[in-house]
Design a protein around this motif. Structure first.
Motif, PDB file in Angstrom:
ATOM      1  N   PHE A  98       0.824  -1.215   0.000  1.00 18.08           N
ATOM      2  CA  PHE A  98       0.000   0.000   0.000  1.00 18.08           C
ATOM      3  C   PHE A  98       0.857   1.263   0.000  1.00 18.08           C
ATOM      4  N   SER A  99       2.081   1.182   0.566  1.00 20.25           N
ATOM      5  CA  SER A  99       2.946   2.362   0.559  1.00 20.25           C
ATOM      6  C   SER A  99       3.553   2.583  -0.813  1.00 20.25           C
ATOM      7  N   ILE A 139       5.400   0.953 -11.457  1.00 20.54           N
ATOM      8  CA  ILE A 139       5.433   2.115 -10.568  1.00 20.54           C
ATOM      9  C   ILE A 139       6.739   2.881 -10.726  1.00 20.54           C
ATOM     10  N   GLY A 140       7.800   2.174 -11.180  1.00 25.42           N
ATOM     11  CA  GLY A 140       9.069   2.853 -11.387  1.00 25.42           C
ATOM     12  C   GLY A 140       9.992   2.816 -10.190  1.00 25.42           C
ATOM     13  N   ILE A 141       9.942   1.710  -9.403  1.00 28.81           N
ATOM     14  CA  ILE A 141      10.887   1.576  -8.296  1.00 28.81           C
ATOM     15  C   ILE A 141      11.581   0.222  -8.389  1.00 28.81           C
ATOM     16  N   SER A 166      11.059  -2.808  -2.943  1.00 25.89           N
ATOM     17  CA  SER A 166       9.804  -2.442  -2.296  1.00 25.89           C
ATOM     18  C   SER A 166      10.041  -1.759  -0.958  1.00 25.89           C
ATOM     19  N   GLY A 167      11.279  -1.794  -0.454  1.00 27.98           N
ATOM     20  CA  GLY A 167      11.547  -1.162   0.830  1.00 27.98           C
ATOM     21  C   GLY A 167      12.999  -1.351   1.195  1.00 27.98           C
ATOM     22  N   LYS A 168      13.328  -1.066   2.461  1.00 30.27           N
ATOM     23  CA  LYS A 168      14.710  -1.182   2.896  1.00 30.27           C
ATOM     24  C   LYS A 168      14.818  -2.017   4.167  1.00 30.27           C
TER      25      LYS A 168
END
Lengths: 322, 212
Positions: free
Chosen positions: A95-96, A286-288, A291-293
């Protein structure tokens, strides 16, 4: 002191070490020790090369293996809470990451609420409700919330993204936990936890061997537009290793015949790949990149469990055939 | 009351940031180990201040001073107690206050003591996830301390999790982008333009879409 001596007693007790679950997890730690040693030797022999990403990856594997062992070995309720929390972290990353609208805040709140409810069905061992709650009730309920909020611009895109997320993360991943609610007779040897450990180890080692085989022999790309790192060599190497491991671990963790073990290996390998590139396509859209760190060297939680969003429900229903 | 502050961070701030929100920290190596320094950040949510304070180790907390509007935080006795003792703020009078005293004096004194200031140059919390023009009060302060580094910090996500005026908390991962430090170059407009520019660049690192 009595508590401490109880714990010591349990550790010294021969029955703990005789458990196949403990033996298999110990095997994983042996693998990690070897990986750490090899990485250390490589670093020393080739100081000019940068191994920090591999080092980070291995350290994160240690962390994951320890948490996973604690979560699966001690008590079923601890496992349930752990898997619910894992699902929550995955959904939060999702969701983020995806575009959401201001007006959707309340809808997202209810989407999160589906996690404790879904895990309550597992705790109650209510299979009928577990299997329809998200695809039917949440599917029909969330648009109602959205309709009453009244923001129609971007309605379809938004409800589509939210549904897709809770199907993959909540519905898909909660299948991992439902193994715990299966009757003893399904797997008299190692229980529900045996299936979970089997599935998770095969899925993760499939990822690792796809990565390694791809690095070593990879040339022809499978889906270059989605994930340029995925090659046929990696894919086939992954299948080989996973089927071999599936055969090796099946007598310890599952009631499978060798035919069923080969079937599981092939299924987990192919659909682990699909689950992985499925999330890759989303991230590319989405262009990333990550998904996180949360997990150094890997990226986010979702980067690590993307394969499980496919393998967990498919392997769960596969076991029900045998 | 450094002990109470520490307890508040361990029992409230850290669990909320780690479990309800989650943090992706970009370029943590750029953070200063010690003051004097000024951290400037965009302002979206009440969680912004604890989030920025939490970037520093617990032992450093008494040294970290958020700058906050006196009229807002001294409205009630309880809020005033909390702002002074737990958040350790330096209150400043917003425009329109009495002109007799130099409003920047306590900030200068804090920098001279080697403290780290947290500053929201947009003024108040704006519309969630939208940056407004930076106010130049900051420039007046930095002018007096040309050797103090100013770190632009862009945060994203907190405005989605707990925006102004909405009691419903919805989990979102917060992204924190630490910028390279800026220094006073001798010109107010030039400094403010450089700061805005840094913020724009940090924002672009994240590829965040508009929040419709």
């Amino acid at each position: 002191m009595t508590l401490l001596s109880d714990v010591m007693q349990t550790i010294l007790d021969m029955n703990v070490w005789a458990s196949p679950l403990v033996q298999v997890l110990l095997g994983i730690f042996v693998l990690l020790i070897i990986a750490s040693i090899v990485n250390g030797l490589l670093k020393r022999s080739k100081p000019e090369k940068n191994f920090s990403e591999i080092g980070d990856r291995i350290r994160s594997w240690w962390f994951m293996a320890i948490v996973f062992s604690i979560a699966t070995l001690i008590h079923e309720n601890i496992s349930l809470v752990f898997f619910a929390f894992l699902t929550y972290l995955a959904l939060k990353e999702y969701f983020s990451m995806v575009p959401t609208r201001r007006a959707d805040r309340k809808v997202l709140f209810f989407a999160y609420l589906s996690i404790p409810i879904q895990f309550l069905w597992i705790y109650m061992e209510w299979y009928g409700m577990f299997i329809i709650f998200i695809p039917i009730y949440m599917f029909l309920f969330l648009p109602i919330v959205m309709v009453f909020i009244g923001q129609t611009k971007g309605f379809l895109k938004s409800i589509g993204a939210i549904h897709w997320g809770i199907m993959l993360m909540v519905f898909g991943l909660s299948h991992l936990a439902y193994f715990l609610a299966l009757p003893e007779a399904m797997n008299p040897l190692a229980g529900g936890a045996g299936f979970i450990i089997y599935l998770v180890i095969l899925t993760q080692l499939n990822d690792v061997s796809q990565f390694l085989f791809g690095k070593m022999f990879g040339k022809r790309k499978i889906v270059p537009a989605v994930s340029p790192n995925k090659t046929w060599a990696g894919f086939l190497g992954g299948i080989g290793v996973t089927v071999l491991l599936a055969l090796l671990l099946a007598p310890l963790l599952t009631p499978f015949t060798w035919v069923a073990a080969i079937g599981s290996g092939v299924l987990i390998s192919i659909f682990g790949f699909i689950g992985d590139v499925n999330i890759s396509a989303l991230k590319r859209d989405i262009g990333i990149k990550d998904s996180g760190k949360a997990l150094p060297g890997h990226g986010g939680i979702l980067d690590r469990i993307d394969s499980l969003t496919y393998t967990a429900p498919l392997f769960f229903h596969f076991t029900n055939f045998f | 009351m450094p002990r109470l502050q520490k307890l508040f961070f361990i029992l409230m701030v850290k669990p909320i940031l780690l479990i309800v929100l989650g943090i992706n920290l970009h370029h943590p190596e750029r953070l200063p180990k010690d003051g004097p320094a000024v951290m400037i950040a965009n302002h979206n949510s009440h969680m912004d201040t604890p989030l920025l304070m939490n970037l520093f180790p617990l032992s450093k907390l008494p040294n970290i001073r958020p700058i906050a509007a006196a009229d807002y935080f001294f409205k009630t006795r309880w809020l005033a107690w909390f702002a002074t003792n737990i958040m350790n703020i330096i209150p400043i009078a917003r425009r329109g206050g009495k002109k007799e005293k130099d409003p920047l004096e306590p900030l200068s004194a804090a920098l001279d003591r080697g403290e780290v200031l947290i500053f929201f140059p947009e003024g108040t919390r704006g519309e969630p996830e939208q940056m407004t023009e930076l106010k130049s009060g900051l420039a007046h302060l930095i002018k007096r301390h040309p050797h103090v580094p100013v770190y632009p910090i862009f945060t994203h996500g907190l405005g989605k999790a707990m925006p102004k005026g909405d009691p419903l908390i919805v989990p979102f991962t917060a992204n924190i982008h630490i910028g390279k430090p800026l220094y006073w170059q001798g010109d107010r407009e030039q400094f403010m333009a450089a700061a805005s520019d840094r913020f724009r660049m940090l924002r672009e690192e994240g590829n965040y879409g508009e929040w419709e």
